[in-house]
Design a protein around this motif. Structure first.
Motif, PDB file in Angstrom:
ATOM      1  N   ASN A  31       0.809  -1.219   0.000  1.00 51.70           N
ATOM      2  CA  ASN A  31       0.000   0.000   0.000  1.00 51.70           C
ATOM      3  C   ASN A  31       0.844   1.272   0.000  1.00 51.70           C
ATOM      4  O   ASN A  31       0.598   2.191   0.772  1.00 51.70           O
ATOM      5  CB  ASN A  31      -0.933   0.002   1.223  1.00 51.70           C
ATOM      6  CG  ASN A  31      -2.027  -1.034   1.097  1.00 51.70           C
ATOM      7  OD1 ASN A  31      -2.814  -1.014   0.152  1.00 51.70           O
ATOM      8  ND2 ASN A  31      -2.077  -1.960   2.043  1.00 51.70           N
ATOM      9  N   TRP A  34      -0.537   5.164  -2.893  1.00 49.30           N
ATOM     10  CA  TRP A  34      -1.105   6.503  -2.659  1.00 49.30           C
ATOM     11  C   TRP A  34       0.004   7.508  -2.357  1.00 49.30           C
ATOM     12  O   TRP A  34       0.028   8.597  -2.942  1.00 49.30           O
ATOM     13  CB  TRP A  34      -2.106   6.474  -1.510  1.00 49.30           C
ATOM     14  CG  TRP A  34      -2.684   7.833  -1.254  1.00 49.30           C
ATOM     15  CD1 TRP A  34      -3.782   8.375  -1.860  1.00 49.30           C
ATOM     16  CD2 TRP A  34      -2.182   8.839  -0.367  1.00 49.30           C
ATOM     17  NE1 TRP A  34      -3.996   9.667  -1.408  1.00 49.30           N
ATOM     18  CE2 TRP A  34      -3.015   9.978  -0.500  1.00 49.30           C
ATOM     19  CE3 TRP A  34      -1.098   8.902   0.514  1.00 49.30           C
ATOM     20  CZ2 TRP A  34      -2.808  11.136   0.230  1.00 49.30           C
ATOM     21  CZ3 TRP A  34      -0.880  10.066   1.234  1.00 49.30           C
ATOM     22  CH2 TRP A  34      -1.731  11.175   1.093  1.00 49.30           C
ATOM     23  N   ALA A  35       0.899   7.166  -1.451  1.00 54.92           N
ATOM     24  CA  ALA A  35       1.969   8.093  -1.080  1.00 54.92           C
ATOM     25  C   ALA A  35       2.858   8.399  -2.279  1.00 54.92           C
ATOM     26  O   ALA A  35       3.259   9.555  -2.507  1.00 54.92           O
ATOM     27  CB  ALA A  35       2.797   7.505   0.064  1.00 54.92           C
ATOM     28  N   SER A  38       0.955  10.616  -4.819  1.00 57.34           N
ATOM     29  CA  SER A  38       0.836  11.979  -4.290  1.00 57.34           C
ATOM     30  C   SER A  38       2.140  12.745  -4.452  1.00 57.34           C
ATOM     31  O   SER A  38       2.143  13.927  -4.818  1.00 57.34           O
ATOM     32  CB  SER A  38       0.428  11.936  -2.814  1.00 57.34           C
ATOM     33  OG  SER A  38      -0.817  11.301  -2.663  1.00 57.34           O
ATOM     34  N   LEU A  99      -6.633  12.936  -4.861  1.00 56.98           N
ATOM     35  CA  LEU A  99      -5.796  12.056  -4.052  1.00 56.98           C
ATOM     36  C   LEU A  99      -6.027  12.266  -2.563  1.00 56.98           C
ATOM     37  O   LEU A  99      -5.971  11.307  -1.773  1.00 56.98           O
ATOM     38  CB  LEU A  99      -4.322  12.279  -4.400  1.00 56.98           C
ATOM     39  CG  LEU A  99      -3.853  11.683  -5.727  1.00 56.98           C
ATOM     40  CD1 LEU A  99      -2.462  12.176  -6.086  1.00 56.98           C
ATOM     41  CD2 LEU A  99      -3.881  10.155  -5.678  1.00 56.98           C
ATOM     42  N   ILE A 100      -6.289  13.499  -2.165  1.00 59.43           N
ATOM     43  CA  ILE A 100      -6.613  13.760  -0.758  1.00 59.43           C
ATOM     44  C   ILE A 100      -7.856  12.977  -0.352  1.00 59.43           C
ATOM     45  O   ILE A 100      -7.930  12.402   0.741  1.00 59.43           O
ATOM     46  CB  ILE A 100      -6.823  15.271  -0.526  1.00 59.43           C
ATOM     47  CG1 ILE A 100      -5.490  16.014  -0.684  1.00 59.43           C
ATOM     48  CG2 ILE A 100      -7.417  15.544   0.857  1.00 59.43           C
ATOM     49  CD1 ILE A 100      -5.623  17.513  -0.676  1.00 59.43           C
ATOM     50  N   THR A 102      -9.144  10.147  -2.015  1.00 63.09           N
ATOM     51  CA  THR A 102      -9.009   8.692  -2.141  1.00 63.09           C
ATOM     52  C   THR A 102      -8.143   8.083  -1.042  1.00 63.09           C
ATOM     53  O   THR A 102      -8.166   6.866  -0.850  1.00 63.09           O
ATOM     54  CB  THR A 102      -8.419   8.314  -3.518  1.00 63.09           C
ATOM     55  OG1 THR A 102      -7.128   8.916  -3.674  1.00 63.09           O
ATOM     56  CG2 THR A 102      -9.337   8.759  -4.646  1.00 63.09           C
ATOM     57  N   ARG A 103      -7.403   8.903  -0.328  1.00 66.55           N
ATOM     58  CA  ARG A 103      -6.614   8.378   0.796  1.00 66.55           C
ATOM     59  C   ARG A 103      -7.511   7.680   1.813  1.00 66.55           C
ATOM     60  O   ARG A 103      -7.105   6.688   2.434  1.00 66.55           O
ATOM     61  CB  ARG A 103      -5.854   9.518   1.467  1.00 66.55           C
ATOM     62  CG  ARG A 103      -5.022   9.098   2.671  1.00 66.55           C
ATOM     63  CD  ARG A 103      -4.205  10.255   3.200  1.00 66.55           C
ATOM     64  NE  ARG A 103      -3.484   9.890   4.392  1.00 66.55           N
ATOM     65  CZ  ARG A 103      -3.957  10.046   5.643  1.00 66.55           C
ATOM     66  NH1 ARG A 103      -5.153  10.594   5.829  1.00 66.55           N
ATOM     67  NH2 ARG A 103      -3.237   9.683   6.682  1.00 66.55           N
ATOM     68  N   VAL A 104      -8.746   8.187   1.952  1.00 68.23           N
ATOM     69  CA  VAL A 104      -9.692   7.590   2.889  1.00 68.23           C
ATOM     70  C   VAL A 104     -10.658   6.647   2.176  1.00 68.23           C
ATOM     71  O   VAL A 104     -10.874   5.512   2.586  1.00 68.23           O
ATOM     72  CB  VAL A 104     -10.483   8.693   3.629  1.00 68.23           C
ATOM     73  CG1 VAL A 104     -11.582   8.081   4.506  1.00 68.23           C
ATOM     74  CG2 VAL A 104      -9.543   9.541   4.473  1.00 68.23           C
ATOM     75  N   ARG A 108      -7.963   1.408  -2.715  1.00 71.84           N
ATOM     76  CA  ARG A 108      -6.589   1.268  -2.271  1.00 71.84           C
ATOM     77  C   ARG A 108      -5.869   0.267  -3.171  1.00 71.84           C
ATOM     78  O   ARG A 108      -6.469  -0.381  -4.004  1.00 71.84           O
ATOM     79  CB  ARG A 108      -6.552   0.823  -0.813  1.00 71.84           C
ATOM     80  CG  ARG A 108      -7.123   1.898   0.122  1.00 71.84           C
ATOM     81  CD  ARG A 108      -7.144   1.422   1.557  1.00 71.84           C
ATOM     82  NE  ARG A 108      -7.623   2.481   2.442  1.00 71.84           N
ATOM     83  CZ  ARG A 108      -8.897   2.745   2.662  1.00 71.84           C
ATOM     84  NH1 ARG A 108      -9.823   2.023   2.056  1.00 71.84           N
ATOM     85  NH2 ARG A 108      -9.260   3.716   3.469  1.00 71.84           N
ATOM     86  N   TYR A 113      -3.189   3.157  -8.188  1.00 74.22           N
ATOM     87  CA  TYR A 113      -2.418   4.400  -8.286  1.00 74.22           C
ATOM     88  C   TYR A 113      -1.429   4.367  -9.447  1.00 74.22           C
ATOM     89  O   TYR A 113      -1.055   5.431  -9.982  1.00 74.22           O
ATOM     90  CB  TYR A 113      -1.740   4.694  -6.949  1.00 74.22           C
ATOM     91  CG  TYR A 113      -2.771   5.075  -5.920  1.00 74.22           C
ATOM     92  CD1 TYR A 113      -3.403   6.312  -5.980  1.00 74.22           C
ATOM     93  CD2 TYR A 113      -3.176   4.183  -4.946  1.00 74.22           C
ATOM     94  CE1 TYR A 113      -4.375   6.654  -5.074  1.00 74.22           C
ATOM     95  CE2 TYR A 113      -4.157   4.515  -4.029  1.00 74.22           C
ATOM     96  CZ  TYR A 113      -4.767   5.759  -4.099  1.00 74.22           C
ATOM     97  OH  TYR A 113      -5.764   6.104  -3.211  1.00 74.22           O
ATOM     98  N   THR A 454     -12.040  13.878   6.796  1.00 69.32           N
ATOM     99  CA  THR A 454     -10.800  14.411   7.351  1.00 69.32           C
ATOM    100  C   THR A 454     -10.695  15.922   7.135  1.00 69.32           C
ATOM    101  O   THR A 454     -11.413  16.501   6.316  1.00 69.32           O
ATOM    102  CB  THR A 454      -9.587  13.742   6.679  1.00 69.32           C
ATOM    103  OG1 THR A 454      -9.555  14.108   5.295  1.00 69.32           O
ATOM    104  CG2 THR A 454      -9.680  12.225   6.795  1.00 69.32           C
TER     105      THR A 454
END
Length: 491
Positions: A31, A34-35, A38, A99-100, A102-104, A108, A113, A454
């Motif tokens: 996983n 995402w990072a 981003s 992306l902010i 889809t982080r939650v 995943r 990504y 968030t």
């Protein structure tokens, strides 16, 4: 600044080349996608901002780069001006906002990504290419990655929607490629900056030249989702993950519209429209049909994602009206509308996902009743963004629509001007019921998961709402900033 023109290549290649990294990383890390995505999008945004600054330091506000130092027409040329940069910034800002989210909410997984980075790279390639065939290549990278991302939803029918999207998109790509082949046969090159003179030598009324334009226009109309070739849009929006719905609605049609503008104004030029008035009239009529048909379809929906999907058909019909009018004022209005619509529509789709996350999957008009009492910031952002999409003053939606209507009036098309302004009533008809339901009905749902929303999500949609509200005030300054590019387009 020519010595830094290599930055054009880096902006395109960075997301494309690094898209394979999340897949390779799956061997050890499941996983990190995402990072990594981003970080790449953020770095690309920083380079795009640097490119925008570099353009302000050049006399003609444009940069070009020949890949590998191989000169055209043999080599591949990249090109940037104010128009391409403003759409590039839109693409990267919206992708970062998505992306902010889809982080939650997800999806995943590294594969998702990787596909997302391919989509970003494909869109950037379309915006910076100076070659019609490479535009086709990047259109297909964008399309194929978006098919895969639509099918990544948890809903079973997303596979059907993605397959339908693939079939229709392939037809559009086929039309485009046939048109490009005819241009190559007529001129011997596909480099955009060389084609205007060569096409003029062949003759703007030559059947092959006209047929090539019609084929390319139909192919790109499918990618833009103009009526009546919009049928893939609703299924793709409704079944895709919310973040991907935001990208498909805000960015994919915008990038395809950019491609059409380049073909029309950079390759064919206004002389082609002057020589073929019937085509000019057909473009305007098709644009008006899309403007009103999209609004009528939106009025018939009560599912928020379908309302927003058909609104996209209408909004790009409006943008197409400005392109078909083809004077400085109207074309600027279309460019402003592309940027404003992208910010507003992406924010609304993200908001739809946030409401679903917090309130147990709500999607329909009835289910939105009273949510302002539990989520005032989200409701306020929805109201502001909805007003911007309707096109009420002082929002960016109003400013873009006003310039398009003013451009029509300058050409003596007062009926078109009235139709553009009158379309506001239809837009109000499908957005105001949601605002009314959110604020003026009792809440009878379930506040399932307030913690799912968030601070990053809230900041992103507040920024989107603020831009939708305030960009209209800055429209005159934006017009001055990109005037060189607009004048070059409609010269």
């Amino acid at each position: 600044m020519e010595e830094y023109s290599w930055l054009l290549a880096i902006i395109v290649l960075l997301p494309l080349i690094t898209a394979s990294v999340p897949i390779a990383a799956t061997v050890r890390w499941k996983n990190v996608g995402w990072a990594f995505a981003s970080a790449i999008v953020t770095a690309t945004l920083a380079m795009a901002a640097a490119l925008a600054w570099m353009l302000t330091q050049t006399d003609d506000r444009q940069l070009s780069h020949e890949l590998g130092g191989v000169e055209v027409p043999v080599g591949i040329e990249l090109f940037a001006d104010e128009f391409s940069v403003i759409v590039m910034l839109l693409v990267l800002l919206v992708c970062l906002g998505v992306l902010i989210y889809t982080r939650v909410d997800g999806p995943r997984g590294n594969a998702f990504y990787a596909g997302f980075l391919l989509l970003v790279g494909g869109m950037l390639g379309i915006l910076l290419t100076g070659d019609l065939f490479n535009m086709y290549v990047f259109l297909e990278i964008m399309a194929i990655s978006s098919y895969a991302l639509v099918s990544s939803s948890k809903y079973r029918w997303s596979t059907y929607a993605a397959f339908k999207y693939l079939l229709v998109g392939t037809v559009g790509a086929g039309f485009y490629l046939l048109g490009v082949a005819l241009i190559l046969a007529s001129t011997g090159t596909l480099t955009m900056r060389l084609l205007p003179e060569l096409l003029a030598d062949v003759g703007y009324t030559d059947p092959v030249v006209v047929a090539a334009f019609i084929l390319i226009a139909v192919g790109l109309a499918i990618k833009i989702a103009l009526f009546p070739v919009h049928t893939w849009l609703a299924d793709a929006h409704a079944s895709a993950p919310d973040g991907i719905s935001a990208v498909i609605s805000a960015l994919v049609p915008a990038v395809a519209m950019y491609a059409f503008v380049r073909v029309l104004f950079t390759v064919y030029t206004l002389d082609f429209l002057t020589a073929n008035p019937a085509i000019s009239n057909m473009l305007l009529v098709a644009a008006l049909f899309s403007l009103f048909a999209g609004s009528f379809f939106a009025l018939l929906q009560d599912h928020i994602k379908l309302v927003l999907a058909y609104s996209t058909v209408s909004q790009f019909g409006l943008i197409f009206v400005g392109i078909a009018i083809a004077n400085d004022t109207a074309v600027f209005g279309s460019i402003l509308q592309i940027f404003g619509h992208g910010i507003v529509k992406a924010s609304l789709f993200v908001l739809a996902g946030m409401f679903a996350l917090r309130f147990g999957g709500i999607r329909t008009l009835e289910e939105y009743a009273g949510v302002a009492k539990r989520a005032p910031v989200m409701a306020g952002a929805f109201a502001v963004l909805g007003i911007a999409m309707i096109g009420l003053p002082p929002t960016v939606g109003f400013a873009g629509k006003w310039y398009i209507a003013l451009g029509a009036f300058e050409e003596g098309m007062w009926i078109v001007s009235l139709l553009v302004l009158g379309s506001t009533l239809l837009s109000a008809g499908y957005i105001l019921p949601f605002i009314n339901r959110i604020y003026f009905h009792p809440f009878d749902g379930k506040d399932v998961d307030p913690a799912a929303i968030t601070k990053g999500m809230l900041i992103a949609i507040v920024i989107g709402a603020a831009l939708g509200l305030t960009l209209g005030f800055a429209s005159a300054e934006i017009q001055d900033a990109i005037s060189t590019s607009v004048e070059r387009l409609v010269a």
